[in-house]
Design a protein around this motif. Structure first.
Motif, PDB file in Angstrom:
ATOM      1  N   LYS A 184     -12.231  -2.316  15.013  1.00  6.37           N
ATOM      2  CA  LYS A 184     -11.685  -1.069  14.979  1.00  6.37           C
ATOM      3  C   LYS A 184     -11.175  -0.405  16.311  1.00  6.37           C
ATOM      4  O   LYS A 184     -10.400   0.449  16.049  1.00  6.37           O
ATOM      5  CB  LYS A 184     -12.999  -0.053  14.601  1.00  6.37           C
ATOM      6  CG  LYS A 184     -13.274  -0.483  13.012  1.00  6.37           C
ATOM      7  CD  LYS A 184     -14.372   0.593  12.298  1.00  6.37           C
ATOM      8  CE  LYS A 184     -15.442   0.855  13.317  1.00  6.37           C
ATOM      9  NZ  LYS A 184     -16.508   1.747  12.730  1.00  6.37           N
ATOM     10  N   LYS A 185     -11.578  -1.186  17.245  1.00  7.09           N
ATOM     11  CA  LYS A 185     -11.222  -0.330  18.633  1.00  7.09           C
ATOM     12  C   LYS A 185      -9.810  -0.676  19.120  1.00  7.09           C
ATOM     13  O   LYS A 185      -9.441  -0.265  20.167  1.00  7.09           O
ATOM     14  CB  LYS A 185     -12.188  -0.447  19.909  1.00  7.09           C
ATOM     15  CG  LYS A 185     -13.404   0.522  19.439  1.00  7.09           C
ATOM     16  CD  LYS A 185     -14.517   0.239  20.559  1.00  7.09           C
ATOM     17  CE  LYS A 185     -15.840   1.136  20.328  1.00  7.09           C
ATOM     18  NZ  LYS A 185     -16.664   1.011  21.588  1.00  7.09           N
ATOM     19  N   HIS A 186      -9.404  -1.973  18.400  1.00  8.43           N
ATOM     20  CA  HIS A 186      -7.990  -2.351  18.661  1.00  8.43           C
ATOM     21  C   HIS A 186      -7.033  -1.418  18.898  1.00  8.43           C
ATOM     22  O   HIS A 186      -7.061  -0.616  17.995  1.00  8.43           O
ATOM     23  CB  HIS A 186      -7.649  -3.607  17.923  1.00  8.43           C
ATOM     24  CG  HIS A 186      -6.738  -4.585  18.459  1.00  8.43           C
ATOM     25  ND1 HIS A 186      -5.581  -4.132  18.367  1.00  8.43           N
ATOM     26  CD2 HIS A 186      -6.599  -5.696  19.096  1.00  8.43           C
ATOM     27  CE1 HIS A 186      -4.553  -4.897  18.891  1.00  8.43           C
ATOM     28  NE2 HIS A 186      -5.409  -5.996  19.431  1.00  8.43           N
ATOM     29  N   PRO A 187      -6.394  -1.391  19.728  1.00  9.08           N
ATOM     30  CA  PRO A 187      -5.217  -0.247  20.001  1.00  9.08           C
ATOM     31  C   PRO A 187      -4.242  -0.376  18.821  1.00  9.08           C
ATOM     32  O   PRO A 187      -3.556   0.722  18.553  1.00  9.08           O
ATOM     33  CB  PRO A 187      -4.411  -0.223  21.315  1.00  9.08           C
ATOM     34  CG  PRO A 187      -4.907  -1.666  21.767  1.00  9.08           C
ATOM     35  CD  PRO A 187      -6.161  -2.036  21.181  1.00  9.08           C
ATOM     36  N   LYS A 188      -4.027  -1.681  18.162  1.00 12.99           N
ATOM     37  CA  LYS A 188      -2.788  -1.526  17.103  1.00 12.99           C
ATOM     38  C   LYS A 188      -3.505  -1.000  15.749  1.00 12.99           C
ATOM     39  O   LYS A 188      -2.957  -0.881  14.824  1.00 12.99           O
ATOM     40  CB  LYS A 188      -2.464  -2.846  17.035  1.00 12.99           C
ATOM     41  CG  LYS A 188      -1.466  -3.224  18.326  1.00 12.99           C
ATOM     42  CD  LYS A 188      -0.555  -4.413  18.121  1.00 12.99           C
ATOM     43  CE  LYS A 188       0.238  -4.560  19.286  1.00 12.99           C
ATOM     44  NZ  LYS A 188       1.053  -5.779  18.962  1.00 12.99           N
ATOM     45  N   PHE A 201      -2.298  -1.256  10.326  1.00 14.99           N
ATOM     46  CA  PHE A 201      -1.442  -1.166  11.583  1.00 14.99           C
ATOM     47  C   PHE A 201      -0.146  -0.352  11.003  1.00 14.99           C
ATOM     48  O   PHE A 201       0.855  -0.925  10.986  1.00 14.99           O
ATOM     49  CB  PHE A 201      -0.959  -2.628  12.026  1.00 14.99           C
ATOM     50  CG  PHE A 201      -2.173  -3.477  12.006  1.00 14.99           C
ATOM     51  CD1 PHE A 201      -3.050  -3.463  13.332  1.00 14.99           C
ATOM     52  CD2 PHE A 201      -2.409  -4.266  11.035  1.00 14.99           C
ATOM     53  CE1 PHE A 201      -3.780  -4.506  13.286  1.00 14.99           C
ATOM     54  CE2 PHE A 201      -3.517  -5.359  11.358  1.00 14.99           C
ATOM     55  CZ  PHE A 201      -4.238  -5.247  12.405  1.00 14.99           C
ATOM     56  N   THR A 233      -4.970   1.332  13.299  1.00 13.44           N
ATOM     57  CA  THR A 233      -4.892   2.810  13.120  1.00 13.44           C
ATOM     58  C   THR A 233      -5.899   3.349  12.089  1.00 13.44           C
ATOM     59  O   THR A 233      -6.168   4.434  12.088  1.00 13.44           O
ATOM     60  CB  THR A 233      -3.293   3.149  12.762  1.00 13.44           C
ATOM     61  OG1 THR A 233      -2.863   2.543  11.797  1.00 13.44           O
ATOM     62  CG2 THR A 233      -2.604   3.043  13.948  1.00 13.44           C
ATOM     63  N   LYS A 284       2.153   2.429  12.599  1.00 14.06           N
ATOM     64  CA  LYS A 284       2.477   3.153  13.816  1.00 14.06           C
ATOM     65  C   LYS A 284       2.593   4.684  13.633  1.00 14.06           C
ATOM     66  O   LYS A 284       2.358   5.504  14.629  1.00 14.06           O
ATOM     67  CB  LYS A 284       3.750   2.731  14.216  1.00 14.06           C
ATOM     68  CG  LYS A 284       3.634   1.270  14.674  1.00 14.06           C
ATOM     69  CD  LYS A 284       5.177   0.955  15.329  1.00 14.06           C
ATOM     70  CE  LYS A 284       5.176  -0.634  15.442  1.00 14.06           C
ATOM     71  NZ  LYS A 284       6.370  -1.253  15.762  1.00 14.06           N
ATOM     72  N   HIS A 323     -15.739  -3.666  17.531  1.00 14.97           N
ATOM     73  CA  HIS A 323     -14.397  -4.503  18.345  1.00 14.97           C
ATOM     74  C   HIS A 323     -13.065  -4.310  17.691  1.00 14.97           C
ATOM     75  O   HIS A 323     -12.171  -4.083  18.291  1.00 14.97           O
ATOM     76  CB  HIS A 323     -14.789  -5.798  18.867  1.00 14.97           C
ATOM     77  CG  HIS A 323     -13.637  -6.450  19.633  1.00 14.97           C
ATOM     78  ND1 HIS A 323     -13.581  -5.990  20.980  1.00 14.97           N
ATOM     79  CD2 HIS A 323     -12.912  -7.276  19.506  1.00 14.97           C
ATOM     80  CE1 HIS A 323     -12.778  -6.749  21.690  1.00 14.97           C
ATOM     81  NE2 HIS A 323     -12.232  -7.425  20.770  1.00 14.97           N
ATOM     82  N   GLU A 361      -2.054   8.510  12.398  1.00 12.29           N
ATOM     83  CA  GLU A 361      -3.120   8.915  13.561  1.00 12.29           C
ATOM     84  C   GLU A 361      -4.260   7.896  13.070  1.00 12.29           C
ATOM     85  O   GLU A 361      -4.597   7.672  12.121  1.00 12.29           O
ATOM     86  CB  GLU A 361      -3.569  10.183  13.453  1.00 12.29           C
ATOM     87  CG  GLU A 361      -2.478  11.325  13.721  1.00 12.29           C
ATOM     88  CD  GLU A 361      -2.156  11.341  15.281  1.00 12.29           C
ATOM     89  OE1 GLU A 361      -3.157  11.107  16.005  1.00 12.29           O
ATOM     90  OE2 GLU A 361      -1.056  11.591  15.520  1.00 12.29           O
ATOM     91  N   LYS A 362      -5.064   7.713  14.377  1.00  9.42           N
ATOM     92  CA  LYS A 362      -6.291   6.796  14.178  1.00  9.42           C
ATOM     93  C   LYS A 362      -7.319   7.468  13.383  1.00  9.42           C
ATOM     94  O   LYS A 362      -7.709   8.497  13.565  1.00  9.42           O
ATOM     95  CB  LYS A 362      -6.796   6.506  15.483  1.00  9.42           C
ATOM     96  CG  LYS A 362      -8.009   5.382  15.532  1.00  9.42           C
ATOM     97  CD  LYS A 362      -8.099   4.635  16.797  1.00  9.42           C
ATOM     98  CE  LYS A 362      -9.093   3.508  16.606  1.00  9.42           C
ATOM     99  NZ  LYS A 362      -8.763   2.242  15.673  1.00  9.42           N
TER     100      LYS A 362
END
Length: 45
Positions: A13-17, A32, A19, A34, A11, A37-38
């Motif tokens: 790792k999947k958070h949008p912030k 985090f 990376t 910006k 959960h 790339e993930k």
């Protein structure tokens, strides 16, 4: 790790912030950045 801890880590790792994630088996580290790339890394010793 317990099943609950595995689910929590997935959960996080999947958070949008998040990376970059690094799983060292004992610790999990997230970044985090910006401009990054993930990526997900797993380090096993």
């Amino acid at each position: 790790w317990s099943k609950g801890m595995q689910e929590a880590w997935t959960h996080i790792k999947k958070h949008p912030k998040v990376t970059v994630s690094i799983d060292t088996f004992y610790w999990g580290i997230v970044f985090f950045r910006k401009e990054q790339e993930k990526e997900d890394f797993v380090i096993r010793l």
